[in-house]
Design a protein around this motif. Structure first.
Motif, PDB file in Angstrom:
ATOM      1  N   VAL A  80      29.918  47.553  26.611  1.00  0.00           N
ATOM      2  CA  VAL A  80      30.822  48.295  27.493  1.00  0.00           C
ATOM      3  C   VAL A  80      32.122  48.704  26.788  1.00  0.00           C
ATOM      4  O   VAL A  80      33.093  49.048  27.444  1.00  0.00           O
ATOM      5  CB  VAL A  80      31.161  47.505  28.785  1.00  0.00           C
ATOM      6  CG1 VAL A  80      29.887  47.167  29.551  1.00  0.00           C
ATOM      7  CG2 VAL A  80      31.959  46.248  28.481  1.00  0.00           C
ATOM      8  N   SER A  95      43.892  38.237  36.739  1.00  0.00           N
ATOM      9  CA  SER A  95      43.004  38.682  37.824  1.00  0.00           C
ATOM     10  C   SER A  95      41.840  39.512  37.298  1.00  0.00           C
ATOM     11  O   SER A  95      40.949  39.884  38.051  1.00  0.00           O
ATOM     12  CB  SER A  95      43.788  39.508  38.840  1.00  0.00           C
ATOM     13  OG  SER A  95      44.069  40.783  38.304  1.00  0.00           O
ATOM     14  N   GLY A  96      41.851  39.814  35.996  1.00  0.00           N
ATOM     15  CA  GLY A  96      40.768  40.616  35.433  1.00  0.00           C
ATOM     16  C   GLY A  96      40.985  42.112  35.571  1.00  0.00           C
ATOM     17  O   GLY A  96      40.200  42.912  35.066  1.00  0.00           O
ATOM     18  N   MET A  97      42.068  42.515  36.268  1.00  0.00           N
ATOM     19  CA  MET A  97      42.322  43.948  36.445  1.00  0.00           C
ATOM     20  C   MET A  97      42.625  44.641  35.110  1.00  0.00           C
ATOM     21  O   MET A  97      42.320  45.800  34.911  1.00  0.00           O
ATOM     22  CB  MET A  97      43.496  44.174  37.414  1.00  0.00           C
ATOM     23  CG  MET A  97      43.158  43.936  38.871  1.00  0.00           C
ATOM     24  SD  MET A  97      41.794  44.963  39.470  1.00  0.00           S
ATOM     25  CE  MET A  97      42.567  46.568  39.592  1.00  0.00           C
ATOM     26  N   ALA A 121      32.662  42.212  35.389  1.00  0.00           N
ATOM     27  CA  ALA A 121      32.914  41.093  34.487  1.00  0.00           C
ATOM     28  C   ALA A 121      32.481  39.786  35.133  1.00  0.00           C
ATOM     29  O   ALA A 121      32.294  39.702  36.340  1.00  0.00           O
ATOM     30  CB  ALA A 121      34.394  41.039  34.128  1.00  0.00           C
ATOM     31  N   ASP A 137      34.016  43.439  44.216  1.00  0.00           N
ATOM     32  CA  ASP A 137      33.956  43.764  42.790  1.00  0.00           C
ATOM     33  C   ASP A 137      32.727  44.643  42.502  1.00  0.00           C
ATOM     34  O   ASP A 137      32.809  45.614  41.752  1.00  0.00           O
ATOM     35  CB  ASP A 137      33.890  42.456  41.987  1.00  0.00           C
ATOM     36  CG  ASP A 137      34.401  42.623  40.560  1.00  0.00           C
ATOM     37  OD1 ASP A 137      34.899  43.716  40.237  1.00  0.00           O
ATOM     38  OD2 ASP A 137      34.297  41.657  39.788  1.00  0.00           O
ATOM     39  N   LYS A 184      39.403  45.417  33.614  1.00  0.00           N
ATOM     40  CA  LYS A 184      38.739  46.417  34.444  1.00  0.00           C
ATOM     41  C   LYS A 184      39.279  47.819  34.153  1.00  0.00           C
ATOM     42  O   LYS A 184      38.525  48.790  34.069  1.00  0.00           O
ATOM     43  CB  LYS A 184      38.977  46.068  35.920  1.00  0.00           C
ATOM     44  CG  LYS A 184      38.274  46.967  36.874  1.00  0.00           C
ATOM     45  CD  LYS A 184      38.338  46.381  38.264  1.00  0.00           C
ATOM     46  CE  LYS A 184      37.062  46.622  38.983  1.00  0.00           C
ATOM     47  NZ  LYS A 184      36.776  45.653  40.005  1.00  0.00           N
ATOM     48  N   THR A 198      35.548  37.417  38.618  1.00  0.00           N
ATOM     49  CA  THR A 198      35.777  38.455  39.625  1.00  0.00           C
ATOM     50  C   THR A 198      37.079  39.192  39.315  1.00  0.00           C
ATOM     51  O   THR A 198      38.103  38.569  39.090  1.00  0.00           O
ATOM     52  CB  THR A 198      35.875  37.815  41.016  1.00  0.00           C
ATOM     53  OG1 THR A 198      34.755  36.973  41.193  1.00  0.00           O
ATOM     54  CG2 THR A 198      35.901  38.867  42.103  1.00  0.00           C
ATOM     55  N   SER A 199      37.011  40.523  39.267  1.00  0.00           N
ATOM     56  CA  SER A 199      38.178  41.305  38.888  1.00  0.00           C
ATOM     57  C   SER A 199      38.579  42.256  40.010  1.00  0.00           C
ATOM     58  O   SER A 199      38.074  43.369  40.094  1.00  0.00           O
ATOM     59  CB  SER A 199      37.877  42.125  37.628  1.00  0.00           C
ATOM     60  OG  SER A 199      37.374  41.292  36.627  1.00  0.00           O
ATOM     61  N   ILE A 200      39.453  41.776  40.868  1.00  0.00           N
ATOM     62  CA  ILE A 200      39.975  42.648  41.904  1.00  0.00           C
ATOM     63  C   ILE A 200      41.459  42.383  42.045  1.00  0.00           C
ATOM     64  O   ILE A 200      41.960  41.362  41.577  1.00  0.00           O
ATOM     65  CB  ILE A 200      39.287  42.405  43.273  1.00  0.00           C
ATOM     66  CG1 ILE A 200      39.330  40.921  43.604  1.00  0.00           C
ATOM     67  CG2 ILE A 200      37.873  42.921  43.282  1.00  0.00           C
ATOM     68  CD1 ILE A 200      39.130  40.651  45.051  1.00  0.00           C
ATOM     69  N   LYS A 219      30.135  42.755  26.257  1.00  0.00           N
ATOM     70  CA  LYS A 219      31.436  43.358  25.970  1.00  0.00           C
ATOM     71  C   LYS A 219      31.352  44.399  24.855  1.00  0.00           C
ATOM     72  O   LYS A 219      32.127  45.341  24.823  1.00  0.00           O
ATOM     73  CB  LYS A 219      32.468  42.281  25.644  1.00  0.00           C
ATOM     74  CG  LYS A 219      32.896  41.551  26.912  1.00  0.00           C
ATOM     75  CD  LYS A 219      34.148  40.752  26.762  1.00  0.00           C
ATOM     76  CE  LYS A 219      34.574  40.237  28.138  1.00  0.00           C
ATOM     77  NZ  LYS A 219      35.775  39.459  28.127  1.00  0.00           N
ATOM     78  N   LEU A 274      34.394  47.007  25.160  1.00  0.00           N
ATOM     79  CA  LEU A 274      35.562  46.120  25.118  1.00  0.00           C
ATOM     80  C   LEU A 274      35.713  45.445  23.758  1.00  0.00           C
ATOM     81  O   LEU A 274      36.798  45.027  23.389  1.00  0.00           O
ATOM     82  CB  LEU A 274      35.465  45.057  26.212  1.00  0.00           C
ATOM     83  CG  LEU A 274      35.837  45.524  27.623  1.00  0.00           C
ATOM     84  CD1 LEU A 274      35.536  44.454  28.646  1.00  0.00           C
ATOM     85  CD2 LEU A 274      37.301  45.934  27.709  1.00  0.00           C
ATOM     86  N   TYR A 290      30.813  48.357  35.268  1.00  0.00           N
ATOM     87  CA  TYR A 290      30.838  47.038  34.629  1.00  0.00           C
ATOM     88  C   TYR A 290      31.444  46.024  35.579  1.00  0.00           C
ATOM     89  O   TYR A 290      32.482  46.258  36.168  1.00  0.00           O
ATOM     90  CB  TYR A 290      31.664  47.119  33.348  1.00  0.00           C
ATOM     91  CG  TYR A 290      32.075  45.791  32.750  1.00  0.00           C
ATOM     92  CD1 TYR A 290      31.124  44.878  32.319  1.00  0.00           C
ATOM     93  CD2 TYR A 290      33.422  45.466  32.587  1.00  0.00           C
ATOM     94  CE1 TYR A 290      31.508  43.667  31.751  1.00  0.00           C
ATOM     95  CE2 TYR A 290      33.818  44.261  32.017  1.00  0.00           C
ATOM     96  CZ  TYR A 290      32.860  43.368  31.606  1.00  0.00           C
ATOM     97  OH  TYR A 290      33.250  42.174  31.044  1.00  0.00           O
TER      98      TYR A 290
END
Lengths: 325, 294
Positions: free
Chosen positions: A51, B101-103, A83, A145, B106, A86-88, A48, A53, A81
């Motif tokens: 990238v 959701s991690g968006m 994460a 992702d 992101k 899962t980030s969608i 993090k 963050l 990146y």
């Protein structure tokens, strides 16, 4: 220029937790780099920082030649990146997820349609491109992702435990994509708690423990550092008392002077420089002492042995068991 | 597919805003159910209140306004404000969803301008308020027409421009509550807590205001609460446009003349509130963006 140049990075959270104590990394362009450590070792915190963050408490980080604190936007433009979680966007379709990422990274309208098709093809989601992502399986979501992290064809991608929680089939598929990405010249920074994964994929890796790097090198170099070979022995009767007595016998047997003996689930694991040459002597000694040996095997050390040697305990039993399945 | 390139081309601020606006509008259209259900409460209020209370409120309203008026006409501005309130509630829920959701993370890792990310989302909510309050305005007219056969001019005294003004009041009103629901979202990071925190406030706020009845016939303590209740200012501003006259009783202003004696102070109070809570929300959003780790 290195893809990543991190010097003496420290990160202390507001509550005083020293998640990263001292991490320095030099990762050349095109390398497949692995960052290996148990849960809570500081892998995610480090990634993090890399990238943008999190801002490091001290130390400096340059990614693709841009300082993460002074030029965060330039860093963001030049990295992909993924994460750990899962980030969608489940409400959007697979195609819309990739399109949003394309737009966010300024992929030109001319290239966009082709890029989206290519990426969905790459991660085998072309046939479900127009379905809402919320209905996908865990593995499919993860693959989507991956696609969204690659839209701008970044020179470096960061993958934070990309295969955690996936079944072996889904995991092997992701490995293939990662290798393909790396073969195209992309630098890959991967964190994992799976030794097998690091061994399979990485050109070079660093082991992190309690926020500090404790070992670095190519997987084979690290294994060579352990030295010798490992003799695994199975017993018919594998209760704790028997194994403990067997361990004493193995340690007392004057076969090897450098042996390190570990009790495993069904027997012993003996590591020695001369395990190949003198292993049979130990088996004979055990037999003479009345133990029923039902199996034995001499092998090269694995990264798991490296980890044992470095840290004195296993990386993550649960994780190791999952990989073994 | 070609090999990796040196760097992505970042967008301008307006383009980033547009990209985020599109995403949130797309999400809203994916869930027509949510859009409908969130309108259901205001519609039930509008229909039931006019049918049940419409018969007995006539005297109080004409006494307060100094003119004959249908309860539908009186109630529609309150329902417009209620609709904005509910729409604003969902803003924080959307943010929690994005965090879960991690968006959220992101988007923070992307080179998009952070201000544009939140502006785009807010604009999608404004768009939704425009659609929903317009539906309420039309529905109110249908109810009135069925009842009395009134013309549009008898419904909104200030005409079409006034109707647009009422929608604009809904937008100005929504900002402070949008900010509030986002702050709740960032503090709780939990959908249910956010929904409970903002819903808990909805009914007391609505009833302890000038929304449903003229304040002069309500108990003294309700009048006191209503004077500091933002709903009163939103409803009074919308109602002033509905009737084309000064309807505000909590603050006596006479220097602007006619409905402006209501509109200027009401919008002034709402704008100040919007700025104050907006600043708090920006502070929390900044904090969340610069340390996104749980």
């Amino acid at each position: 220029m290195n893809a990543i140049d991190a010097r003496h990075v420290e990160l202390t959270y507001a509550d005083g937790t020293e998640a990263v104590r001292d991490v320095s990394l030099e990762i050349p362009e095109g390398e497949f780099f692995g960052f290996l450590g148990a849960n809570g070792a500081g892998k995610t915190t480090t990634i993090k920082v890399l990238v943008t963050l999190l801002q490091p408490t001290s130390g400096s980080v340059a990614v693709n030649g841009h300082d993460v604190e002074a030029e965060p936007r330039a860093v963001r433009e030049s990295i992909g990146y993924m994460a750990q979680e899962t980030s969608i966007d489940g409400e959007l379709t697979a195609r819309e997820n990739v399109r949003f990422a394309c737009e966010a990274y300024g992929v030109s309208a001319d290239d966009r349609a082709e890029r989206i098709d290519d990426l969905l093809e790459l991660v085998d989601l072309a046939d479900v491109a127009d379905k809402q992502a919320k209905d996908f399986s865990g593995g499919m979501k993860k693959r989507l992702d991956v696609a969204t992290a690659l839209v701008h064809e970044p020179p470096i991608v960061f993958l934070d435990e990309p295969t955690t929680g996936l079944d072996p089939k889904a995991r092997n598929r992701l490995w293939e994509y990662f290798e393909r990405i790396n073969e195209r010249g992309t630098t890959v920074f991967l964190t994992t708690q799976y030794l097998e994964e690091a061994d399979h994929l990485c050109d070079r890796l660093s082991v992190i423990r309690d926020g500090e790097i404790v070992a670095s090198g190519a997987p084979d170099e690290l294994k060579a550092r352990v030295g010798g070979a490992v003799l695994d022995i199975e017993f018919a009767d594998a209760d704790d008392a028997t194994l403990e007595r067997a361990r004493e016998v193995a340690e007392d047997a004057a076969v090897f002077d450098d042996a390190e003996v570990e009790v495993t689930d069904d027997g012993l694991s003996v590591r020695s420089a001369s395990a190949r040459r003198n292993g049979t002597d130990l088996l004979v000694a055990l037999n003479a002492a009345g133990f029923a040996v039902t199996g034995f095997n001499v092998r090269d050390p694995t990264l798991d042995d490296v980890f044992l040697a470095i840290t004195g305990d296993g990386l993550d039993d649960e994780a190791a068991a999952e990989v073994a399945e | 597919m070609t090999g990796p390139q040196e760097k992505a081309a970042g967008n301008g601020f307006v383009r980033d805003t547009w990209i985020n606006l599109k995403r949130w509008v797309l999400k809203t259209t994916r869930n027509p159910f949510v859009m409908t259900v969130s309108l259901l409460n205001p519609i039930i209020f509008l229909v039931l209140f006019t049918e049940v209370f419409g018969q007995i409120t006539g005297g109080a309203i004409s006494q307060s306004l100094g003119t004959e008026a249908s309860y539908v006409t009186y109630l529609v501005p309150a329902i417009v404000v209620q609709t904005s309130l509910i729409a604003a509630t969902t803003s924080g829920i959307g943010l929690v969803e994005d965090i879960e959701s991690g968006m959220f993370e992101k988007v923070l890792v992307s080179p998009m301008h952070r201000g544009a990310v939140f502006l785009g989302k807010s604009l999608s909510e404004v768009l939704r308020i425009v659609v929903q309050t317009s539906i309420i305005l039309v529905l109110g007219y249908v109810l009135l027409y069925v009842d009395t056969g009134a013309s549009v001019g008898e419904y909104v005294a200030t005409g079409w421009l006034g109707a647009v003004g009422i929608v604009a009041v809904g937008i100005v009103f929504s900002v402070w509550f949008t900010a509030f629901s986002n702050v709740m979202a960032l503090l709780t990071r939990d959908q249910e807590s956010t929904i409970i925190a903002v819903n808990l406030l909805q009914f007391p706020l609505l009833f302890l205001s000038s929304a449903f009845l003229p304040l002069d016939i309500l108990p003294g303590w309700v009048q006191t609460v209503a004077a500091v209740n933002p709903i009163t200012y939103g409803v009074d501003a919308a109602r002033a446009l509905m009737f084309g006259r000064d309807v505000m009783t909590v603050v006596e202003v006479t220097s602007f003349g006619g409905m402006w004696d209501t509109l200027v102070p009401a919008l002034g109070v709402l704008a100040a509130l919007d700025l104050a809570l907006g600043a708090v929300a920006v502070y929390f959003l900044n904090r969340a963006s610069s340390s996104s780790v749980q």
